[in-house]
Design a protein around this motif. Structure first.
Motif, PDB file in Angstrom:
ATOM      1  N   GLU A   1       0.855   5.477   0.049  1.00 21.30           N
ATOM      2  CA  GLU A   1       0.023   6.635   0.379  1.00 21.30           C
ATOM      3  C   GLU A   1       0.737   7.926   0.002  1.00 21.30           C
ATOM      4  OE1 GLU A   1      -2.486   5.311   4.267  1.00 21.30           O
ATOM      5  OE2 GLU A   1      -0.384   5.719   4.633  1.00 21.30           O
TER       6      GLU A   1
ATOM      7  N   LEU B   1      -8.773   8.770  -0.936  1.00 24.23           N
ATOM      8  CA  LEU B   1      -9.231   8.206  -2.203  1.00 24.23           C
ATOM      9  C   LEU B   1      -8.230   7.153  -2.648  1.00 24.23           C
ATOM     10  CD1 LEU B   1     -10.931   9.791  -5.203  1.00 24.23           C
ATOM     11  CD2 LEU B   1      -9.180   8.030  -5.491  1.00 24.23           C
TER      12      LEU B   1
ATOM     13  N   LEU C   1       1.770   3.722  -9.965  1.00 25.55           N
ATOM     14  CA  LEU C   1       0.884   2.611 -10.327  1.00 25.55           C
ATOM     15  C   LEU C   1       1.293   1.976 -11.653  1.00 25.55           C
ATOM     16  CD1 LEU C   1      -2.535   4.096  -9.207  1.00 25.55           C
ATOM     17  CD2 LEU C   1      -1.557   1.942  -8.393  1.00 25.55           C
ATOM     18  N   SER C   2       1.820   2.774 -12.541  1.00 22.36           N
ATOM     19  CA  SER C   2       2.269   2.256 -13.826  1.00 22.36           C
ATOM     20  C   SER C   2       3.545   1.429 -13.660  1.00 22.36           C
ATOM     21  CB  SER C   2       2.505   3.437 -14.777  1.00 22.36           C
ATOM     22  OG  SER C   2       3.000   2.988 -16.003  1.00 22.36           O
TER      23      SER C   2
ATOM     24  N   THR D   1     -11.592  12.058   2.709  1.00 21.13           N
ATOM     25  CA  THR D   1     -10.363  12.007   3.516  1.00 21.13           C
ATOM     26  C   THR D   1      -9.352  11.033   2.913  1.00 21.13           C
ATOM     27  OG1 THR D   1     -11.539  10.429   4.932  1.00 21.13           O
ATOM     28  CG2 THR D   1     -11.393  12.694   5.693  1.00 21.13           C
TER      29      THR D   1
ATOM     30  N   ALA E   1      -1.443  13.412  -8.004  1.00 15.89           N
ATOM     31  CA  ALA E   1      -2.145  12.465  -8.873  1.00 15.89           C
ATOM     32  C   ALA E   1      -1.233  11.992 -10.003  1.00 15.89           C
ATOM     33  CB  ALA E   1      -3.413  13.111  -9.437  1.00 15.89           C
TER      34      ALA E   1
ATOM     35  N   LEU F   1      -6.901   4.172  -5.191  1.00 13.00           N
ATOM     36  CA  LEU F   1      -6.904   3.524  -6.493  1.00 13.00           C
ATOM     37  C   LEU F   1      -6.475   2.075  -6.281  1.00 13.00           C
ATOM     38  CD1 LEU F   1      -5.258   6.446  -8.448  1.00 13.00           C
ATOM     39  CD2 LEU F   1      -7.524   5.504  -8.929  1.00 13.00           C
TER      40      LEU F   1
ATOM     41  N   GLN G   1      -0.013   8.073 -10.639  1.00 18.90           N
ATOM     42  CA  GLN G   1      -0.079   7.346 -11.904  1.00 18.90           C
ATOM     43  C   GLN G   1       1.272   6.755 -12.288  1.00 18.90           C
ATOM     44  OE1 GLN G   1      -2.738   9.441 -14.987  1.00 18.90           O
ATOM     45  NE2 GLN G   1      -2.532  10.959 -13.382  1.00 18.90           N
TER      46      GLN G   1
ATOM     47  N   GLU H   1       2.970  -1.940 -11.218  1.00 13.86           N
ATOM     48  CA  GLU H   1       1.661  -2.531 -11.516  1.00 13.86           C
ATOM     49  C   GLU H   1       1.475  -3.873 -10.821  1.00 13.86           C
ATOM     50  OE1 GLU H   1      -0.124  -2.139 -15.649  1.00 13.86           O
ATOM     51  OE2 GLU H   1       0.115  -4.302 -15.538  1.00 13.86           O
TER      52      GLU H   1
ATOM     53  N   LYS I   1       0.850  -1.183   0.000  1.00 11.17           N
ATOM     54  CA  LYS I   1       0.000   0.000   0.000  1.00 11.17           C
ATOM     55  C   LYS I   1       0.888   1.236   0.000  1.00 11.17           C
ATOM     56  CE  LYS I   1      -3.661   2.593   2.233  1.00 11.17           C
ATOM     57  NZ  LYS I   1      -4.805   2.626   3.152  1.00 11.17           N
TER      58      LYS I   1
ATOM     59  N   ILE J   1       1.905  -2.821  -6.314  1.00  9.40           N
ATOM     60  CA  ILE J   1       1.016  -1.967  -5.518  1.00  9.40           C
ATOM     61  C   ILE J   1      -0.409  -2.504  -5.575  1.00  9.40           C
ATOM     62  CG2 ILE J   1      -0.022   0.332  -5.324  1.00  9.40           C
ATOM     63  CD1 ILE J   1       2.595   1.532  -6.255  1.00  9.40           C
ATOM     64  N   THR J   2      -0.976  -2.771  -4.416  1.00 10.37           N
ATOM     65  CA  THR J   2      -2.353  -3.249  -4.357  1.00 10.37           C
ATOM     66  C   THR J   2      -3.328  -2.114  -4.025  1.00 10.37           C
ATOM     67  OG1 THR J   2      -1.878  -3.946  -2.090  1.00 10.37           O
ATOM     68  CG2 THR J   2      -1.838  -5.634  -3.774  1.00 10.37           C
ATOM     69  N   GLU J   3      -2.801  -1.038  -3.432  1.00  5.77           N
ATOM     70  CA  GLU J   3      -3.648   0.109  -3.129  1.00  5.77           C
ATOM     71  C   GLU J   3      -2.785   1.362  -3.096  1.00  5.77           C
ATOM     72  OE1 GLU J   3      -5.870  -0.198   0.520  1.00  5.77           O
ATOM     73  OE2 GLU J   3      -6.917   1.703   0.190  1.00  5.77           O
ATOM     74  N   LEU J   4      -3.223   2.372  -3.820  1.00  5.18           N
ATOM     75  CA  LEU J   4      -2.548   3.668  -3.745  1.00  5.18           C
ATOM     76  C   LEU J   4      -3.545   4.704  -3.280  1.00  5.18           C
ATOM     77  CD1 LEU J   4       0.125   5.269  -5.925  1.00  5.18           C
ATOM     78  CD2 LEU J   4      -1.766   6.609  -4.996  1.00  5.18           C
ATOM     79  N   SER J   5      -3.288   5.287  -2.111  1.00  3.84           N
ATOM     80  CA  SER J   5      -4.219   6.245  -1.526  1.00  3.84           C
ATOM     81  C   SER J   5      -3.727   7.666  -1.666  1.00  3.84           C
ATOM     82  CB  SER J   5      -4.423   5.944  -0.037  1.00  3.84           C
ATOM     83  OG  SER J   5      -5.186   4.783   0.137  1.00  3.84           O
ATOM     84  N   LEU J   6      -4.626   8.525  -2.107  1.00 11.98           N
ATOM     85  CA  LEU J   6      -4.397   9.964  -2.085  1.00 11.98           C
ATOM     86  C   LEU J   6      -5.087  10.522  -0.849  1.00 11.98           C
ATOM     87  CD1 LEU J   6      -4.974  10.562  -5.873  1.00 11.98           C
ATOM     88  CD2 LEU J   6      -2.845  11.069  -4.650  1.00 11.98           C
ATOM     89  N   LEU J   7      -4.324  11.242  -0.020  1.00 11.36           N
ATOM     90  CA  LEU J   7      -4.830  11.722   1.269  1.00 11.36           C
ATOM     91  C   LEU J   7      -4.730  13.239   1.337  1.00 11.36           C
ATOM     92  CD1 LEU J   7      -2.893   9.059   3.365  1.00 11.36           C
ATOM     93  CD2 LEU J   7      -5.355   9.087   3.039  1.00 11.36           C
TER      94      LEU J   7
END
Lengths: 94, 94
Positions: A5, B36, A26-27, B34, A19, B38, A23, A30, A3, A33-39
Protein backbone atom coordinates in the motif's frame (compact mmCIF):
# COMPACT_ATOMS: atom_id res chain seq x y z
CA UNK A 1 1.60 -13.28 -2.13
CA UNK A 2 1.86 -9.76 -0.82
CA UNK A 3 -0.19 -6.62 -0.60
CA UNK A 4 1.63 -3.32 -0.84
CA UNK A 5 0.00 0.00 0.00
CA UNK A 6 1.13 3.50 -0.84
CA UNK A 7 -0.66 6.23 1.09
CA UNK A 8 -0.04 9.73 -0.21
CA UNK A 9 -1.15 13.30 0.40
CA UNK A 10 -3.26 14.59 -2.49
CA UNK A 11 -2.93 18.23 -1.37
CA UNK A 12 0.84 17.84 -1.68
CA UNK A 13 0.31 16.51 -5.22
CA UNK A 14 2.18 13.31 -4.56
CA UNK A 15 0.05 11.16 -6.85
CA UNK A 16 2.64 11.21 -9.63
CA UNK A 17 5.58 10.05 -7.56
CA UNK A 18 3.38 7.49 -5.80
CA UNK A 19 2.15 6.07 -9.10
CA UNK A 20 5.72 5.95 -10.37
CA UNK A 21 6.87 4.06 -7.28
CA UNK A 22 3.88 1.73 -7.68
CA UNK A 23 5.03 0.88 -11.19
CA UNK A 24 8.62 0.32 -10.06
CA UNK A 25 7.47 -2.05 -7.30
CA UNK A 26 5.02 -3.92 -9.54
CA UNK A 27 7.71 -4.32 -12.16
CA UNK A 28 10.40 -5.55 -9.74
CA UNK A 29 8.09 -7.74 -7.64
CA UNK A 30 5.97 -9.09 -10.49
CA UNK A 31 5.90 -12.57 -8.94
CA UNK A 32 5.42 -11.45 -5.35
CA UNK A 33 2.92 -8.57 -5.28
CA UNK A 34 -0.69 -9.66 -5.66
CA UNK A 35 -2.20 -6.24 -4.95
CA UNK A 36 -0.77 -2.75 -4.93
CA UNK A 37 -3.08 -0.11 -3.50
CA UNK A 38 -2.83 3.62 -3.94
CA UNK A 39 -4.53 5.36 -1.01
CA UNK A 40 -5.24 9.08 -1.30
CA UNK A 41 -4.78 10.87 2.02
CA UNK A 42 -3.98 14.33 3.33
CA UNK A 43 -1.79 16.09 5.88
CA UNK A 44 1.58 15.48 4.29
CA UNK A 45 1.36 11.72 4.57
CA UNK A 46 3.57 9.46 2.49
CA UNK A 47 3.66 5.91 3.78
CA UNK A 48 4.42 2.56 2.20
CA UNK A 49 3.28 -0.68 3.81
CA UNK A 50 3.93 -4.27 2.80
CA UNK A 51 1.65 -6.94 4.21
CA UNK A 52 0.50 -4.49 6.84
CA UNK A 53 4.04 -3.65 7.94
CA UNK A 54 5.07 -0.01 7.60
CA UNK A 55 8.27 0.02 5.54
CA UNK A 56 8.52 3.74 4.87
CA UNK A 57 7.10 6.83 6.52
CA UNK A 58 8.07 10.25 5.28
CA UNK A 59 7.19 11.67 8.69
CA UNK A 60 9.50 9.23 10.47
CA UNK A 61 12.37 9.28 7.98
CA UNK A 62 12.04 12.96 7.15
CA UNK A 63 12.31 12.41 3.41
CA UNK A 64 11.16 10.35 0.47
CA UNK A 65 12.99 7.08 -0.18
CA UNK A 66 15.37 6.54 -3.02
CA UNK A 67 13.69 3.98 -5.24
CA UNK A 68 16.41 1.40 -4.55
CA UNK A 69 16.07 1.68 -0.78
CA UNK A 70 12.30 1.47 -1.08
CA UNK A 71 12.69 -1.76 -3.04
CA UNK A 72 15.08 -3.10 -0.42
CA UNK A 73 12.62 -2.25 2.36
CA UNK A 74 9.74 -3.90 0.50
CA UNK A 75 11.91 -6.89 -0.35
CA UNK A 76 12.92 -7.33 3.29
CA UNK A 77 9.22 -7.41 4.22
CA UNK A 78 7.80 -9.67 1.52
CA UNK A 79 10.62 -11.64 -0.13
CA UNK A 80 13.75 -11.49 2.06
CA UNK A 81 15.63 -14.00 -0.11
CA UNK A 82 15.03 -12.18 -3.38
CA UNK A 83 18.14 -10.59 -4.88
CA UNK A 84 17.65 -7.16 -6.40
CA UNK A 85 20.57 -7.27 -8.79
CA UNK A 86 22.91 -4.34 -9.21
CA UNK A 87 20.58 -2.08 -7.27
CA UNK A 88 20.98 -4.21 -4.18
CA UNK A 89 22.93 -3.42 -1.10
CA UNK A 90 25.98 -5.61 -0.69
CA UNK A 91 25.54 -8.01 2.22
CA UNK A 92 27.63 -7.00 5.22
CA UNK A 93 29.91 -10.03 4.82
CA UNK A 94 32.86 -11.27 6.87
CA UNK B 1 -15.98 6.38 -0.57
CA UNK B 2 -15.13 3.94 -3.31
CA UNK B 3 -12.64 1.23 -4.08
CA UNK B 4 -11.57 0.84 -7.68
CA UNK B 5 -9.64 -2.19 -8.92
CA UNK B 6 -7.70 -2.61 -12.14
CA UNK B 7 -6.78 -6.21 -12.93
CA UNK B 8 -4.28 -6.57 -15.76
CA UNK B 9 -2.29 -9.28 -17.53
CA UNK B 10 1.42 -8.97 -16.77
CA UNK B 11 2.42 -11.26 -19.66
CA UNK B 12 0.67 -8.85 -22.02
CA UNK B 13 2.70 -6.00 -20.47
CA UNK B 14 -0.35 -3.98 -19.57
CA UNK B 15 1.12 -2.50 -16.40
CA UNK B 16 1.91 0.81 -18.07
CA UNK B 17 -1.56 1.46 -19.46
CA UNK B 18 -3.12 0.23 -16.21
CA UNK B 19 -0.98 2.57 -14.13
CA UNK B 20 -1.81 5.44 -16.48
CA UNK B 21 -5.55 4.75 -16.15
CA UNK B 22 -5.10 4.52 -12.38
CA UNK B 23 -3.61 8.01 -12.35
CA UNK B 24 -6.38 9.38 -14.56
CA UNK B 25 -9.06 7.92 -12.26
CA UNK B 26 -7.34 9.07 -9.05
CA UNK B 27 -6.97 12.54 -10.51
CA UNK B 28 -10.57 12.84 -11.69
CA UNK B 29 -12.16 11.14 -8.66
CA UNK B 30 -9.87 12.65 -6.02
CA UNK B 31 -12.79 13.14 -3.62
CA UNK B 32 -14.51 9.81 -4.31
CA UNK B 33 -11.84 7.09 -4.58
CA UNK B 34 -10.47 5.95 -1.24
CA UNK B 35 -8.44 3.04 -2.63
CA UNK B 36 -7.26 2.16 -6.11
CA UNK B 37 -5.78 -1.31 -6.44
CA UNK B 38 -3.60 -2.59 -9.23
CA UNK B 39 -3.95 -6.38 -9.45
CA UNK B 40 -1.42 -8.29 -11.56
CA UNK B 41 -3.03 -11.23 -13.37
CA UNK B 42 -2.49 -13.34 -16.47
CA UNK B 43 -4.38 -14.79 -19.42
CA UNK B 44 -5.16 -11.57 -21.26
CA UNK B 45 -7.26 -10.13 -18.47
CA UNK B 46 -8.03 -6.44 -18.29
CA UNK B 47 -10.87 -5.63 -15.94
CA UNK B 48 -11.90 -2.57 -14.00
CA UNK B 49 -14.22 -2.80 -11.02
CA UNK B 50 -15.72 -0.06 -8.87
CA UNK B 51 -17.09 -1.03 -5.46
CA UNK B 52 -17.09 -4.65 -6.58
CA UNK B 53 -19.07 -3.92 -9.73
CA UNK B 54 -17.36 -4.82 -13.01
CA UNK B 55 -17.40 -1.68 -15.15
CA UNK B 56 -15.05 -2.80 -17.90
CA UNK B 57 -13.90 -6.17 -19.19
CA UNK B 58 -11.67 -6.37 -22.23
CA UNK B 59 -12.92 -9.90 -22.83
CA UNK B 60 -16.56 -8.78 -22.85
CA UNK B 61 -16.11 -5.52 -24.73
CA UNK B 62 -13.41 -6.82 -27.05
CA UNK B 63 -11.19 -3.78 -26.59
CA UNK B 64 -9.68 -1.36 -24.13
CA UNK B 65 -11.80 1.59 -23.07
CA UNK B 66 -11.20 5.13 -24.19
CA UNK B 67 -10.21 6.98 -21.05
CA UNK B 68 -13.34 9.15 -21.18
CA UNK B 69 -15.69 6.19 -21.40
CA UNK B 70 -13.82 4.48 -18.57
CA UNK B 71 -14.36 7.58 -16.43
CA UNK B 72 -18.04 7.63 -17.34
CA UNK B 73 -18.38 3.95 -16.40
CA UNK B 74 -16.61 4.48 -13.07
CA UNK B 75 -18.63 7.65 -12.44
CA UNK B 76 -21.90 5.82 -13.09
CA UNK B 77 -20.88 3.23 -10.49
CA UNK B 78 -19.50 5.42 -7.72
CA UNK B 79 -20.71 8.99 -8.20
CA UNK B 80 -23.64 9.07 -10.66
CA UNK B 81 -24.32 12.77 -10.06
CA UNK B 82 -20.76 13.91 -10.70
CA UNK B 83 -20.32 15.89 -13.91
CA UNK B 84 -17.17 15.10 -15.89
CA UNK B 85 -16.90 18.40 -17.69
CA UNK B 86 -16.12 18.61 -21.38
CA UNK B 87 -15.20 14.92 -21.46
CA UNK B 88 -18.72 13.99 -20.45
CA UNK B 89 -21.39 12.52 -22.58
CA UNK B 90 -24.20 14.95 -23.22
CA UNK B 91 -27.35 13.95 -21.34
CA UNK B 92 -29.94 12.54 -23.70
CA UNK B 93 -32.22 15.51 -23.11
CA UNK B 94 -35.61 16.35 -24.66
Amino acid sequence: MAKVEIKYCTQCRWLLRSAWMAQELLSTFEQEITELSLLPASGGIFEVSANGQLVWSRKQQGRFPEITELKQAVRDAIAPDKPLGHADKKPSAV
